[in-house]
Structure formats: structure tokens, C-alpha cells
Design a protein around this motif. Structure first.
Motif, PDB file in Angstrom:
ATOM      1  N   ARG A 139      -2.520   5.405   0.087  1.00 41.42           N
ATOM      2  CA  ARG A 139      -1.371   5.719   1.001  1.00 41.42           C
ATOM      3  C   ARG A 139      -1.658   6.577   2.118  1.00 41.42           C
ATOM      4  O   ARG A 139      -1.345   6.181   3.222  1.00 41.42           O
ATOM      5  CB  ARG A 139      -0.313   6.447  -0.019  1.00 41.42           C
ATOM      6  CG  ARG A 139       0.140   5.430  -0.874  1.00 41.42           C
ATOM      7  CD  ARG A 139       1.290   6.237  -1.820  1.00 41.42           C
ATOM      8  NE  ARG A 139       1.521   7.491  -2.088  1.00 41.42           N
ATOM      9  CZ  ARG A 139       0.708   8.126  -3.121  1.00 41.42           C
ATOM     10  NH1 ARG A 139       0.262   7.179  -4.142  1.00 41.42           N
ATOM     11  NH2 ARG A 139       0.999   9.477  -3.322  1.00 41.42           N
ATOM     12  N   LYS A 140      -2.594   7.596   2.136  1.00 41.80           N
ATOM     13  CA  LYS A 140      -2.746   8.439   3.322  1.00 41.80           C
ATOM     14  C   LYS A 140      -3.525   7.509   4.360  1.00 41.80           C
ATOM     15  O   LYS A 140      -3.372   7.559   5.611  1.00 41.80           O
ATOM     16  CB  LYS A 140      -3.531   9.547   2.842  1.00 41.80           C
ATOM     17  CG  LYS A 140      -4.043  10.520   3.934  1.00 41.80           C
ATOM     18  CD  LYS A 140      -2.779  11.323   4.511  1.00 41.80           C
ATOM     19  CE  LYS A 140      -3.275  12.108   5.659  1.00 41.80           C
ATOM     20  NZ  LYS A 140      -4.102  13.392   5.449  1.00 41.80           N
ATOM     21  N   SER A 174       8.866   4.968   4.093  1.00 43.89           N
ATOM     22  CA  SER A 174       8.553   5.246   2.748  1.00 43.89           C
ATOM     23  C   SER A 174       7.538   6.317   2.491  1.00 43.89           C
ATOM     24  O   SER A 174       7.544   6.905   1.557  1.00 43.89           O
ATOM     25  CB  SER A 174       7.707   3.989   2.241  1.00 43.89           C
ATOM     26  OG  SER A 174       6.550   3.706   3.038  1.00 43.89           O
ATOM     27  N   GLY A 175       6.830   6.749   3.740  1.00 53.25           N
ATOM     28  CA  GLY A 175       5.841   7.883   3.690  1.00 53.25           C
ATOM     29  C   GLY A 175       6.742   9.057   3.708  1.00 53.25           C
ATOM     30  O   GLY A 175       6.183  10.066   3.147  1.00 53.25           O
ATOM     31  N   ASP A 219       7.214   9.780  -0.067  1.00 50.52           N
ATOM     32  CA  ASP A 219       6.213  10.017  -0.920  1.00 50.52           C
ATOM     33  C   ASP A 219       6.060  10.948  -1.656  1.00 50.52           C
ATOM     34  O   ASP A 219       6.645  12.138  -1.316  1.00 50.52           O
ATOM     35  CB  ASP A 219       4.928  10.102   0.006  1.00 50.52           C
ATOM     36  CG  ASP A 219       3.567   9.255  -0.687  1.00 50.52           C
ATOM     37  OD1 ASP A 219       3.268   8.332  -0.462  1.00 50.52           O
ATOM     38  OD2 ASP A 219       3.100  10.442  -1.355  1.00 50.52           O
ATOM     39  N   TYR A 258      -1.375   5.389   6.386  1.00 51.06           N
ATOM     40  CA  TYR A 258      -0.589   6.179   7.491  1.00 51.06           C
ATOM     41  C   TYR A 258      -1.397   6.619   8.386  1.00 51.06           C
ATOM     42  O   TYR A 258      -1.094   6.601   9.569  1.00 51.06           O
ATOM     43  CB  TYR A 258       0.315   7.340   6.657  1.00 51.06           C
ATOM     44  CG  TYR A 258       1.205   6.934   5.645  1.00 51.06           C
ATOM     45  CD1 TYR A 258       2.270   6.021   6.291  1.00 51.06           C
ATOM     46  CD2 TYR A 258       1.211   7.162   4.523  1.00 51.06           C
ATOM     47  CE1 TYR A 258       3.313   5.423   5.210  1.00 51.06           C
ATOM     48  CE2 TYR A 258       1.979   6.770   3.464  1.00 51.06           C
ATOM     49  CZ  TYR A 258       3.176   5.821   3.680  1.00 51.06           C
ATOM     50  OH  TYR A 258       3.908   5.559   3.046  1.00 51.06           O
ATOM     51  N   SER A 300      -3.020   8.321  -3.945  1.00 43.50           N
ATOM     52  CA  SER A 300      -2.593   8.902  -2.604  1.00 43.50           C
ATOM     53  C   SER A 300      -3.497   8.650  -1.638  1.00 43.50           C
ATOM     54  O   SER A 300      -3.032   8.847  -0.374  1.00 43.50           O
ATOM     55  CB  SER A 300      -2.373  10.367  -3.062  1.00 43.50           C
ATOM     56  OG  SER A 300      -3.525  11.241  -3.057  1.00 43.50           O
ATOM     57  N   CYS A 303       0.824  -1.114   0.055  1.00 44.73           N
ATOM     58  CA  CYS A 303      -0.008  -0.065   0.013  1.00 44.73           C
ATOM     59  C   CYS A 303       0.906   1.210   0.070  1.00 44.73           C
ATOM     60  O   CYS A 303       0.390   2.193  -0.298  1.00 44.73           O
ATOM     61  CB  CYS A 303      -0.982   0.148   1.185  1.00 44.73           C
ATOM     62  SG  CYS A 303      -2.309  -1.064   1.262  1.00 44.73           S
ATOM     63  N   CYS A 304       1.971   1.277   0.534  1.00 44.83           N
ATOM     64  CA  CYS A 304       3.023   2.277   0.476  1.00 44.83           C
ATOM     65  C   CYS A 304       3.098   2.890  -0.924  1.00 44.83           C
ATOM     66  O   CYS A 304       3.576   3.816  -1.123  1.00 44.83           O
ATOM     67  CB  CYS A 304       4.279   2.097   1.114  1.00 44.83           C
ATOM     68  SG  CYS A 304       4.379   1.360   2.824  1.00 44.83           S
ATOM     69  N   TYR A 305       3.079   2.020  -1.837  1.00 45.06           N
ATOM     70  CA  TYR A 305       3.640   2.322  -3.116  1.00 45.06           C
ATOM     71  C   TYR A 305       2.301   2.314  -4.243  1.00 45.06           C
ATOM     72  O   TYR A 305       2.351   2.487  -5.332  1.00 45.06           O
ATOM     73  CB  TYR A 305       4.724   1.416  -3.696  1.00 45.06           C
ATOM     74  CG  TYR A 305       5.922   1.151  -2.800  1.00 45.06           C
ATOM     75  CD1 TYR A 305       6.770   2.236  -2.677  1.00 45.06           C
ATOM     76  CD2 TYR A 305       5.881   0.377  -1.939  1.00 45.06           C
ATOM     77  CE1 TYR A 305       7.613   2.338  -1.773  1.00 45.06           C
ATOM     78  CE2 TYR A 305       6.961   0.090  -1.131  1.00 45.06           C
ATOM     79  CZ  TYR A 305       7.833   1.107  -0.968  1.00 45.06           C
ATOM     80  OH  TYR A 305       8.961   1.010  -0.118  1.00 45.06           O
ATOM     81  N   ASP A 306       1.016   2.353  -3.510  1.00 45.59           N
ATOM     82  CA  ASP A 306      -0.130   2.236  -4.354  1.00 45.59           C
ATOM     83  C   ASP A 306      -0.113   3.543  -5.086  1.00 45.59           C
ATOM     84  O   ASP A 306       0.352   4.800  -4.902  1.00 45.59           O
ATOM     85  CB  ASP A 306      -1.402   2.335  -3.478  1.00 45.59           C
ATOM     86  CG  ASP A 306      -2.624   1.921  -4.302  1.00 45.59           C
ATOM     87  OD1 ASP A 306      -3.065   0.784  -4.190  1.00 45.59           O
ATOM     88  OD2 ASP A 306      -3.309   2.968  -4.900  1.00 45.59           O
TER      89      ASP A 306
END
Length: 131
Positions: free
Chosen positions: A12-13, A41-42, A45, A16, A9, A3-6
Motif C-alpha cells: 500500500r505504501k 482510501s489512503g 488506511d 502511494y 502495508s 493495491c489500496c486494500y492489499d
């Protein structure tokens, strides 16, 4: 961790935000290395909003889980960075508690990162590009 690299945004948000909820709800000690990798990773981003959200999240997790160094471990003086210019998303030097949070888990984090890099050979990169 995918999901970090989906591409979205929003996804990804949301990841987090869930990490934030977990960190405020349960003791994170056993999950700390994995959570720190996700948070790293965030910071990188592509969305500035997510970068700043994650930096603030790291600060709050560090404050909640802070443990003063009793074994004489010392971090350089805050004056050390007085004349440094920080790149976005860092507007200033991270707090001592944030630096300590990552410092105490650096061996586990670096070990994982290096393990992931071992598979990243020229052949693997070409195969990844063609997929």
C-alpha cells in the motif's frame, strides 16, 4: 485500485509513493478523479504512517495544481473550524487548496462511489463473506 486494500502495508505504501512520483512528474488533470479516489482510501488506511503520508501527498498535489477560484466560488472562513476537534489522521483542517482539489471533482468521485455501492446488496455482502 486493488493495491489500496492489499494486506501488506508495504504494498500500500509503495502504491502511494508511485502516485506521489506520478503527480510530481506529469500533469494529473485527466487522471485526477482516479488518483483522488486512491488517495481517499489512503486517508482511511489502517497504518497511521500511510495516513499521514497520504495527507501530506494530497497537500503537495493540491499546491502544485492549485488554481484560484475566479468565478466567485467561496469557501467558508478559516475561523469556521476554530473550535472543532479533528479526528486522526487530521490534526487540523485541510488547506483551502486541498479542499478545492476535491471540491472540483466531487461529482465524479461521488458518482463512482455511489455506482460501487449499488452492487453492495445484502445478497452481495453474504456472497462476499463466504468467499
Amino acid at each position: 485500485k486493488k493495491c489500496c486494500y492489499d494486506n501488506s502495508s508495504v504494498v500500500r505504501k509503495t502504491l502511494y509513493e508511485q502516485v506521489s512520483f506520478l503527480a510530481s512528474s506529469i500533469p494529473i488533470n485527466i487522471y485526477e478523479p482516479d488518483l483522488l479516489l486512491i488517495l481517499l482510501s489512503g486517508i482511511s488506511d489502517q497504518a497511521k504512517e500511510i495516513q499521514y503520508f497520504v495527507l501530506n501527498l494530497i497537500e503537495s498535489i493540491a499546491q502544485k495544481n492549485s488554481c484560484d477560484s475566479e468565478d466567485g466560488e467561496s469557501f467558508e472562513s478559516e475561523n469556521f473550524c476554530e473550535n472543532l476537534i479533528f479526528q486522526e489522521p487530521f490534526l487540523k483542517r485541510p488547506s483551502k487548496t486541498s479542499r478545492m482539489l476535491f471540491d472540483r471533482r466531487k461529482n465524479e468521485i461521488l458518482s463512482f462511489i455511489l455506482q460501487q455501492c449499488q452492487d453492495w446488496t445484502t445478497e452481495g455482502r453474504i456472497r462476499g463473506l463466504l468467499q
